[in-house]
Design a protein around this motif. Structure first.
Motif, short mmCIF file in Angstrom:
data_model
loop_
_atom_site.label_atom_id
_atom_site.label_comp_id
_atom_site.label_asym_id
_atom_site.label_seq_id
_atom_site.Cartn_x
_atom_site.Cartn_y
_atom_site.Cartn_z
N ALA A 86 0.84 -1.20 0.00
CA ALA A 86 0.00 0.00 0.00
C ALA A 86 0.88 1.26 0.00
N GLU A 87 2.00 1.19 0.72
CA GLU A 87 2.92 2.34 0.80
C GLU A 87 3.57 2.59 -0.57
N ILE A 88 3.93 1.51 -1.26
CA ILE A 88 4.50 1.66 -2.60
C ILE A 88 3.49 2.30 -3.54
N ARG A 89 2.23 1.85 -3.43
CA ARG A 89 1.18 2.44 -4.27
C ARG A 89 1.06 3.95 -4.00
N ARG A 90 1.08 4.30 -2.70
CA ARG A 90 0.96 5.71 -2.33
C ARG A 90 2.11 6.52 -2.92
N ARG A 91 3.32 5.96 -2.82
CA ARG A 91 4.49 6.70 -3.32
C ARG A 91 4.46 6.84 -4.84
N ILE A 92 4.05 5.76 -5.53
CA ILE A 92 3.98 5.86 -6.99
C ILE A 92 2.97 6.92 -7.40
N LYS A 93 1.85 6.95 -6.67
CA LYS A 93 0.79 7.93 -7.00
C LYS A 93 1.25 9.36 -6.73
N THR A 94 1.95 9.58 -5.60
CA THR A 94 2.32 10.95 -5.26
C THR A 94 3.60 11.40 -5.96
N GLU A 95 4.59 10.49 -6.04
CA GLU A 95 5.88 10.90 -6.63
C GLU A 95 5.97 10.60 -8.11
#
Ligand SMILES: [Fe+2]
Ligand SMILES: [Fe+2]
Length: 137
Positions: A86-95
């Protein structure tokens, strides 16, 4: 990271799911590295999360079915991985996709999966195979 057949644990359904998750991590890392478009990356992330969910359910069903004593620790490990995904998904979406995130997926996440398979999942499948072998015909 390369898939290696010494990661096979001798329970077909589990082995197939592990290989699929491993391949998806590599694929996700490749598209991230190539900075592919959102649709491709989000599609892969969705698919990865779905496969992880199915896999966690499969292992939980096996543990309950065979009264596995290490169920709490195994579940804790699975939640940890789901949180990381979930954290990787969040980072891909934001960064946005990047080589850094690609390296994180192919490095840290794939390594986590390999270590989990070699440690906790091997213990679990050894236990289940032992129980099946002792079952009366
Ligand atoms: Fe597991
Ligand atoms: Fe597993």
């Amino acid at each position: 990271m390369e898939w290696c057949n010494d990661l096979l644990l001798g329970v077909d359904e589990i082995d197939r799911q592990h290989k699929a998750i491993f391949d998806l991590l590599n694929q996700l890392s490749r598209v991230c590295h190539a900075e592919a478009g959102d649709v491709v990356i989000i599609g892969l992330l969705d698919f990865l999360e779905q496969q992880v969910r199915i896999h966690i359910e499969t292992e939980e069903r096996l543990m309950i079915e065979h009264s596995y004593p290490g169920i709490d620790e195994e579940c804790r490990q699975h939640w940890e991985f789901a949180r990381e995904a979930a954290e990787i998904r969040r980072r891909i979406k934001t960064e946005g996709p990047s080589r850094l995130l690609a390296a994180l997926i192919a490095g840290q996440m794939a390594k986590w999966v390999v270590e989990h398979i070699r440690g906790h999942d091997r213990q679990l499948t050894d236990f289940v195979r032992g129980r099946i072998a002792r079952e009366p015909c």
